[in-house]
Design a protein around this motif. Sequence first.
Motif, PDB file in Angstrom:
ATOM      1  N   TRP A 132     -98.057 -57.300 -45.638  1.00 18.23           N
ATOM      2  CA  TRP A 132     -99.162 -56.409 -45.313  1.00 18.23           C
ATOM      3  C   TRP A 132    -100.403 -57.189 -44.935  1.00 18.23           C
ATOM      4  O   TRP A 132    -100.612 -58.289 -45.381  1.00 18.23           O
ATOM      5  CB  TRP A 132     -99.468 -55.494 -46.508  1.00 18.23           C
ATOM      6  CG  TRP A 132     -98.241 -55.205 -47.313  1.00 18.23           C
ATOM      7  CD1 TRP A 132     -97.888 -55.748 -48.493  1.00 18.23           C
ATOM      8  CD2 TRP A 132     -97.179 -54.320 -46.980  1.00 18.23           C
ATOM      9  NE1 TRP A 132     -96.696 -55.269 -48.938  1.00 18.23           N
ATOM     10  CE2 TRP A 132     -96.228 -54.369 -48.026  1.00 18.23           C
ATOM     11  CE3 TRP A 132     -96.933 -53.463 -45.908  1.00 18.23           C
ATOM     12  CZ2 TRP A 132     -95.073 -53.618 -48.024  1.00 18.23           C
ATOM     13  CZ3 TRP A 132     -95.773 -52.712 -45.910  1.00 18.23           C
ATOM     14  CH2 TRP A 132     -94.863 -52.794 -46.958  1.00 18.23           C
ATOM     15  N   ILE A 148    -101.579 -49.814 -48.085  1.00 20.41           N
ATOM     16  CA  ILE A 148    -101.105 -51.001 -48.798  1.00 20.41           C
ATOM     17  C   ILE A 148    -101.117 -52.170 -47.825  1.00 20.41           C
ATOM     18  O   ILE A 148    -100.693 -52.048 -46.676  1.00 20.41           O
ATOM     19  CB  ILE A 148     -99.690 -50.792 -49.371  1.00 20.41           C
ATOM     20  CG1 ILE A 148     -99.710 -49.701 -50.441  1.00 20.41           C
ATOM     21  CG2 ILE A 148     -99.156 -52.098 -49.955  1.00 20.41           C
ATOM     22  CD1 ILE A 148     -98.351 -49.400 -51.007  1.00 20.41           C
ATOM     23  N   SER A 180    -103.732 -52.526 -52.807  1.00 21.36           N
ATOM     24  CA  SER A 180    -103.509 -51.091 -52.636  1.00 21.36           C
ATOM     25  C   SER A 180    -104.866 -50.414 -52.657  1.00 21.36           C
ATOM     26  O   SER A 180    -105.645 -50.609 -53.599  1.00 21.36           O
ATOM     27  CB  SER A 180    -102.613 -50.541 -53.756  1.00 21.36           C
ATOM     28  OG  SER A 180    -102.488 -49.137 -53.642  1.00 21.36           O
TER      29      SER A 180
END
Length: 673
Positions: free
Chosen positions: A28, A273, A322
């Motif tokens: 991510w 995320i 997150s």
Amino acid sequence: MTDEKGVKAMPRSVAIIAILLASASPAWGQAANGNAAEPADSEAGNAQTGRADENAVRAANDAFGTSVGNEKIGLYGVGDVRGFNPATAGNIRVEGLSVTEHGGFTSRIASGSTIRVGLTAQGYAFPAPTGIADYALRNPGDEAVLSPVLYFGPNRTAAVDLDAQIPIAGSRLSMAAGIAYRYEENFPGEDSQTLQGGAVLRWRPADQVEFKSFYTRAAIMDDLDIGNIFSGGPWLPPQIERRYFGLDWTQTEVRRRFYGALGSVRLSDAWQIRAGLFRSENEVKLNPVELYRGVGRDGSAQRQLVVTKDQAAKSTSGDLRSSYSFGEGSRRHIIHLAARGRETRRAYGGGDVRDLGPATIGERSDLPQPAFDFGPLTRDDVRQITGGIGYELRWPQVAELSLGIQKTDYEKNVRIPGRPLLTTRDRPWLYNGTLALHLTGKLVAYAGYTRGLEDSATAPSDAVNRNSAPPALRTSQRDAGLRYAIRPGFNLVAGLFDVRKPYFNIDPDRVYRQLGTVRHRGIELSLAGQPAPGLSVIAGAVFLDADVSGEAVDFGIIGPKPVGTANRIVRANLDYRLPFFAPLSVDIGVVSQGKRIASALEYAELGGRQLTTRPLTTVDIGFRYRFQAGAAPVTLRAQVTNLFDVYGWNVSPNASFKFNETRRFLMTLAADI
């Protein structure tokens, strides 16, 4: 190979490093602005457009530090922010995600970097006391582009970059890849060869999902560096010719590898995320360093050689974030949960130290290469895990608030041959808070406090415990200031800062250890934007008051000022595109720095003060000429640096001197095919 004068001949062909790619595994990232809850990067806004139009002055939003391709401007850089080193401190980011790296970034994978301090760090959930250096990866779009770049100068420097962006499946899957070779001669006779290769693979399986993976390698070969010069008293070294005067066989060999994956997934309009996983490896195969100690007013010195081999630093690091956001009228609330970790293993020491007898700086005196006798290596490993929670409030035209708290678990183990295992642990709470208030439509006031746990620089080559690294240090930062919009796109930022951390340097016995606490207080100014059509201005200044306190100062072991710091730095860059001839733009750069502290000791001959260098001001001028070669845009860039050939001395934190660059001519030719 060397010619009769001892200057290395132009290099032979070298083998091309194969370009490999890490697989696009789930990972991510974040938008380039660093705001955790922003949507994934849009295809149009972040597509790479090639390299012919790279221009750091036009790309910068402030004067705190921006790099684009191979251009760097601003007050600060990756190695120096407010008098400290964010790279050494471990405050490097890849598109907002924390990474531990060891010189692994190359232009093959990174399009540039931005320094985040003060108000420019607003929006980072977990800032750092020594500032943040945030790198952006190359972001290939859906158009095939081949970008060759040729470099000539300074001296006999010659280099070529060959970068490409390659669409594989439209805008969903694309690659940026490149290779570069550089023969570099910073001063006559001081040269090296560098070979780089790397690639970035970008995959967008859906509009709200983006993955990137990257891989890069670099080899630095036959690298000659001018030795470290140490004054023998309260005087600067004598002015000498700015060229290499060391031994031809003291060549450094370095290998680096850096790879990883990152990306972002927006699970809903409110929840995102991001994560990244990285591996960085730096291996110094051989590193000979010449030391010129006790340099007299006439340049006489005692020459020493320190040679190390197989020094290594290798790290695995990761960052998981997150972010959940929700609205309340015009206000937006964001909650961040974060976890990151790193493991670093280092091998160092075992050096061979040779006294080479008397010498005179600036004069060549060749000696045969001896057979080196290396000792066993010291090894250490660091493991650190950090978890945190952060909160942001964004209230348009009213206020921005950022709060964060982290708990970190740090452990370092040192294995010195023949000695018991040495273990250091620390588990502090870290916290930060920043507030920005919109006082008027044009005026914003901000203030912040950050507490961190940061690494310190390794011991320099002239220390008896060379290359050793202290445990992580507790640091803190306070800053406040104003931003005023003079006109749309033209802003003034003025701020105050106060950064404190333990002070490590070499004591009179040449042991690198903690000597007290260092405090850097200062004022920084940034003026950036386009005050008139075609004119871009990036100007800044920092006025620094740096002090060391503690027993070493109280007992007169060292002076109260940290070595290597300057009390003033002013930088200005202007780029003007001629209205009567649009293809041509001219640019000018001015750098003025005040006195730098050049000795740890105070001298009675100087009135009880520490030795300082003289103030130094240099001027650069250049131009860009843009034209078409068929359908391909091409830019010819020429520049003269240090136009008036001003002579001066730079000084490192270990009180070693190196002369500044001479007047130099550089030329670049870049195309997008």
